[in-house]
Design a protein around this motif. Structure first.
Motif, PDB file in Angstrom:
ATOM      1  N   ILE A   1      -5.362   0.820  -4.572  1.00 25.33           N
ATOM      2  CA  ILE A   1      -6.330   1.916  -4.500  1.00 25.33           C
ATOM      3  C   ILE A   1      -7.394   1.716  -5.570  1.00 25.33           C
ATOM      4  O   ILE A   1      -7.068   1.497  -6.738  1.00 25.33           O
ATOM      5  CB  ILE A   1      -5.620   3.271  -4.667  1.00 25.33           C
ATOM      6  CG1 ILE A   1      -4.669   3.487  -3.474  1.00 25.33           C
ATOM      7  CG2 ILE A   1      -6.611   4.420  -4.789  1.00 25.33           C
ATOM      8  CD1 ILE A   1      -3.737   4.652  -3.628  1.00 25.33           C
TER       9      ILE A   1
ATOM     10  N   SER B   1       0.810  -1.218   0.000  1.00 26.08           N
ATOM     11  CA  SER B   1       0.000   0.000   0.000  1.00 26.08           C
ATOM     12  C   SER B   1       0.845   1.270   0.000  1.00 26.08           C
ATOM     13  O   SER B   1       0.334   2.357  -0.270  1.00 26.08           O
ATOM     14  CB  SER B   1      -0.931   0.014   1.224  1.00 26.08           C
ATOM     15  OG  SER B   1      -0.167  -0.034   2.427  1.00 26.08           O
TER      16      SER B   1
ATOM     17  N   PHE C   1      -2.021   9.832  -1.105  1.00 23.79           N
ATOM     18  CA  PHE C   1      -1.568   8.555  -1.649  1.00 23.79           C
ATOM     19  C   PHE C   1      -0.074   8.323  -1.431  1.00 23.79           C
ATOM     20  O   PHE C   1       0.375   7.180  -1.410  1.00 23.79           O
ATOM     21  CB  PHE C   1      -1.896   8.478  -3.136  1.00 23.79           C
ATOM     22  CG  PHE C   1      -3.349   8.717  -3.443  1.00 23.79           C
ATOM     23  CD1 PHE C   1      -4.325   7.892  -2.913  1.00 23.79           C
ATOM     24  CD2 PHE C   1      -3.749   9.767  -4.258  1.00 23.79           C
ATOM     25  CE1 PHE C   1      -5.671   8.102  -3.186  1.00 23.79           C
ATOM     26  CE2 PHE C   1      -5.086   9.988  -4.537  1.00 23.79           C
ATOM     27  CZ  PHE C   1      -6.054   9.156  -4.000  1.00 23.79           C
TER      28      PHE C   1
ATOM     29  N   THR D   1     -11.135   5.959  -6.996  1.00 21.48           N
ATOM     30  CA  THR D   1     -10.333   6.823  -6.120  1.00 21.48           C
ATOM     31  C   THR D   1      -9.065   7.281  -6.830  1.00 21.48           C
ATOM     32  O   THR D   1      -8.662   8.441  -6.724  1.00 21.48           O
ATOM     33  CB  THR D   1      -9.968   6.080  -4.820  1.00 21.48           C
ATOM     34  OG1 THR D   1     -11.159   5.632  -4.189  1.00 21.48           O
ATOM     35  CG2 THR D   1      -9.213   6.990  -3.870  1.00 21.48           C
TER      36      THR D   1
END
Length: 376
Positions: free
Chosen positions: A336, A122, A281, A340
């Motif tokens: 993600i 992530s 992000f 988004t």
């Protein structure tokens, strides 16, 4: 104007531009020519190569001039595959490499090479253990970027190098285009990195300039064949004005501090953290010049144009994909959701950005943010 799209390209330094113009005007000879003007330009190439090598901590004969990052990545990936075809046809890379790497590898895959694409977590970082498990007897190349151009995530290059010390026959290639002046990248004898690619316009040099570091003793098949320039490895008449200017830009960048970029991006991140419906992000540990984020429900391209009307220039994610209006493949690889990822924009600074510009940006952001209140 507030320019915050420095990962796409930086503004050429004024003194570097002066150098480019002077060399272009006075020293226009072909370095391959035998006459005095040719010898003079050859001398300029030699000086530039030496300056770049000293700045990067490597040997002059390990520096080869190219037209930029795309050519450099293509050369290393395809040059390795061609040079080592009799040793194996297995390549390893990550899912979030620049298209210059991924498209080169896909081309080889279509021609019969086998490829392992390493996933990222992530944070946009690969697992070193996954890479270790992917290594095979027929692996000839590991290609991993130092800094991701969309999120600023930093790959564990040194840890990868430690693993590859037990595999001396494998080429280790690092796309270092976003690394110059941003992170400490060790090259030379103390490093396991075999090839690293750089692009002049990312550190205030001219566009269409670049260089590749190739560790002494490592072999690469040429991508461009012809007159045998660059020790036979990269044929084509050298761009002497651009190379001299790039060398100067690299020297200037290496002497500047990057603390201001880190300070400003941290301040911006702290400001955005307080806002509702904003997702950041970029990971906490990242290169100091990049921050990628989005506003829930607002497409990135809409936000980019809203900023543009206020005299602020940012981008969606990478410059290569922004005009195609595609979502970020890096963000998708990070898990993600597509809807988004479509909201993402990237703010990327250089050492020329100021505290005053950040304060103006935040004020403008507030105006834009509240203009979307119906959606939010």
């Amino acid at each position: 104007m507030i320019y915050l799209d420095n990962s796409a390209t930086t503004k050429i330094d004024s003194s570097v531009l002066e150098t480019f113009n002077r060399v272009n005007k006075l020293y226009f000879g072909n370095p391959s020519s035998l006459h005095e003007l040719g010898e003079t330009t050859t001398g300029l190439l030699t000086q530039s190569r030496r300056l770049i090598a000293e700045t990067m901590g490597v040997q002059s004969e390990e520096i080869f001039f190219t037209s930029g990052g795309t050519e450099g990545d293509n050369w290393v990936v395809k040059g390795t595959a061609l040079e080592k075809i009799h040793f194996g046809k297995h390549l390893i890379t990550s899912e979030i490499e620049h298209p210059a790497v991924l498209e080169s590898i896909k081309q080889l895959e279509n021609l019969g090479w086998e490829v392992t694409y390493l996933p990222v977590d992530s944070r946009g970082i690969i697992s070193v253990e996954n890479l270790k498990r992917a290594l095979r007897e027929d692996t000839v190349l590991v290609s991993v970027m130092a800094v991701n151009n969309e999120t600023g995530s930093i790959q564990p290059v040194e840890k990868i190098g430690e693993i590859l010390k037990d595999y001396p026959s494998i080429h280790f290639h690092v796309d270092a285009v976003q690394a110059v002046g941003k992170i400490d990248l060790k090259l030379g004898e103390q490093s396991r990195i075999d090839m690293a690619v750089f692009s002049g316009h990312k550190f205030h040099g001219p566009k269409s300039t670049g260089f590749v570091y190739v560790k002494k003793g490592r072999k690469l098949a040429p991508l461009l064949s012809g007159g045998g320039q660059e020790a036979g490895r990269r044929s084509g008449t050298e761009n002497v004005p651009g190379i001299v200017a790039m060398a100067k830009a690299l020297k200037i960048t290496s002497e500047k501090q990057i603390k201001i970029q880190s300070k400003l991006t941290i301040e911006l991140e702290e400001y955005l953290d307080k806002k509702k419906n904003i997702e950041i992000f970029s990971p906490k540990h990242r290169a100091p010049h990049i921050l990628c984020f989005g506003i829930k429900g607002i497409k990135g391209e809409v936000l980019v144009h809203a900023f543009e009307k206020k005299g602020v220039f940012v981008s969606t994610t990478s410059a290569c994909s922004s005009k195609k209006k595609t979502e970020s493949s890096t963000l998708l690889a990070m898990g993600i959701p597509k809807i988004t990822a479509e909201t993402a924009i990237r703010v990327s600074l250089s050492e020329e950005n100021t505290q005053e510009e950040l304060e103006k940006f935040i004020k403008i952001f507030d105006e834009i943010y509240h203009s979307f209140k119906v959606i939010l």
